[in-house]
Enzyme design. Sequence first.
Site, short mmCIF file in Angstrom:
data_model
loop_
_atom_site.label_atom_id
_atom_site.label_comp_id
_atom_site.label_asym_id
_atom_site.label_seq_id
_atom_site.Cartn_x
_atom_site.Cartn_y
_atom_site.Cartn_z
CE LYS A 52 -1.24 2.48 3.15
NZ LYS A 52 -2.36 2.50 4.04
NE ARG A 100 -4.67 1.24 6.96
CZ ARG A 100 -3.75 2.05 7.47
NH1 ARG A 100 -4.06 2.93 8.41
NH2 ARG A 100 -2.51 1.99 7.04
CD GLN A 152 -9.46 8.65 9.61
OE1 GLN A 152 -10.07 7.77 10.21
NE2 GLN A 152 -9.15 8.55 8.33
N GLY A 162 -4.09 10.52 14.45
CA GLY A 162 -3.44 11.48 13.56
C GLY A 162 -1.96 11.24 13.37
CG ASP A 190 0.94 8.94 9.78
OD1 ASP A 190 1.46 10.04 10.05
OD2 ASP A 190 0.34 8.72 8.72
CE LYS A 196 2.08 13.54 10.00
NZ LYS A 196 1.25 12.64 9.16
#
Lengths: 322, 322
Positions: free
Chosen positions: A67, A111, A139, A222, A224, A228
């Site tokens: 992905k 997902r 999101q 949020g 990843d 962050k």
Amino acid sequence: MRTIKLDEITKVLENIDPIATIEAGFVAYSEGKAVVPPVGELIFDNPPGDVHIKYGCLVGDDYYVVKIASGFYDNPQLNLPTSNGLNLLFNQKSGELLSILLDEGYLTDLRTALAGAIAAKYLAPTKIRQIGIVGTGIQARLQLNWLKKVTDCREVTVWGRSEEKLGLYKRDMIAKGFSVETTLNTEEVADKCNLIVTTTPASTPLLKSTDIRPGTHITAVGSDTPNKQELDAAILHRADLVVADSIAQCLERGECVHARKDELTAGKNLVELGRVIAGSAKGRTSDEQITVADLTGVAVQDIQISKAVYEACRPEVSKMSN
Amino acid sequence: MRTIKLDEITKVLENIDPIATIEAGFVAYSEGKAVVPPVGELIFDNPPGDVHIKYGCLVGDDYYVVKIASGFYDNPQLNLPTSNGLNLLFNQKSGELLSILLDEGYLTDLRTALAGAIAAKYLAPTKIRQIGIVGTGIQARLQLNWLKKVTDCREVTVWGRSEEKLGLYKRDMIAKGFSVETTLNTEEVADKCNLIVTTTPASTPLLKSTDIRPGTHITAVGSDTPNKQELDAAILHRADLVVADSIAQCLERGECVHARKDELTAGKNLVELGRVIAGSAKGRTSDEQITVADLTGVAVQDIQISKAVYEACRPEVSKMSN
């Protein structure tokens, strides 16, 4: 090889139970039945963007999945969506490319929202007073909408930086059947809500430990990347339970990165979501506990959703490709 | 988004100078102008296969590229090619997918062969007596054919494990204008040839240091994982010069992995191909030297070849996609 476009993907998703699909993936992952190498990453400064390559397979399965998903945060200025991406499904026995899912980032968004619903299903307190949403983007919308599957609560307080975006969010989510209040102050979210989902690419914490009330569950989706951060690390230290989608990954990126690792892991209050789902680890054990789910997005989610879409598409796609 | 299939790719390649394209990539890489994260990898045992994800970009360029390539070594039993793969080209400013190059692994094979030709161009002795090819597969064919661009020598000795495959190889390469002898003994290759290319997925060395004559250049392209090995490590220690496509990568996978790292790096006879091309490091300095090129395949090659194909295709693809 079958190319499946977004409109077909959204259509066949109606025939899938995506929560069960993703839950099975988390369980397999936590049982060591998934091969999920470290995330590949490209980070750009100008304009700001990040690209994540998540890939892997279930051991002995028919497929492996790669992905590629991106977030380019200035895209709205170009009238382009922030997130984008695609999933590629290959034959694990021969390397043949079986399918390109041109989902434009939708399956990643989906997902991620499903993982949030699953976290709430297992970790939210019995009675949800109000749902708090931090952020006003895609999101923030998807998370709230999928929470319908796991709670009857339709009272929402949403935080954002822009009155305009808050207004749009409120309008959209009222249309989805929610009652929505807006605020420019995250303290208000922490005060009113005992199920909070944070959905921003913030790099400085938005929620402070001192504002969080006992009996709150927070799902942070949020962050990843290592830089962050949405939650004050003190929240993780104070929490009775921190549930990571992947402990290994959350110690490299996400909220856990910013906490004192030794304390998190030694305290044994850091467990993996797949174990909570499978019942091999305890989730919330009282309505007074503070729980946190740190969701960084694991390739096993991409694998599961891609497989489900591909298999659901097969008859239709066969017809179309003739 | 433009999907470009193999037949279109091979057609537009006729309008590209691929050696210059790949050379420019190696130079940019060695000058630190490319972002090339570590290779992503999946390794399967049953049936044996490996998948490599190579990705990255040139700093400040318009694109980033993700390449997924696989080798499944039992595929010929299923009448499928061993290697497979595709390249994806994205907009570096927005994350948009610009093109899917469905090259079925061909661009990986090609850019590997081009790197071999480039290594020979800079490192082979002045007079090439005979070309030695170790292996009888696709790469054994492509490497030899691309050497035409950098040497006039058409005398070849090829080693393989199977008389049948050697026969097929001989037939095919005679058709390409070569004079071909076959052998089941790698010593014969080492004895007759002063430009040798090894192209197998062997995991135990095929060429021994004691067999290599002074004045030989060897290019090893077969090993791209830590466990594959075609050359006795003593060859690398004995060599006057070891040239890696990427020093960082070759110390993790390829032939250099099996050598004593300290000795390789401290002896200062390990240099990067891009520096030799740019002239900032010396290549071969006498016809008596032994030189080795360890080519593990760097994403910058995939980036360069994908960009070149995409840009060469643009007008035609625009027409076709209407």
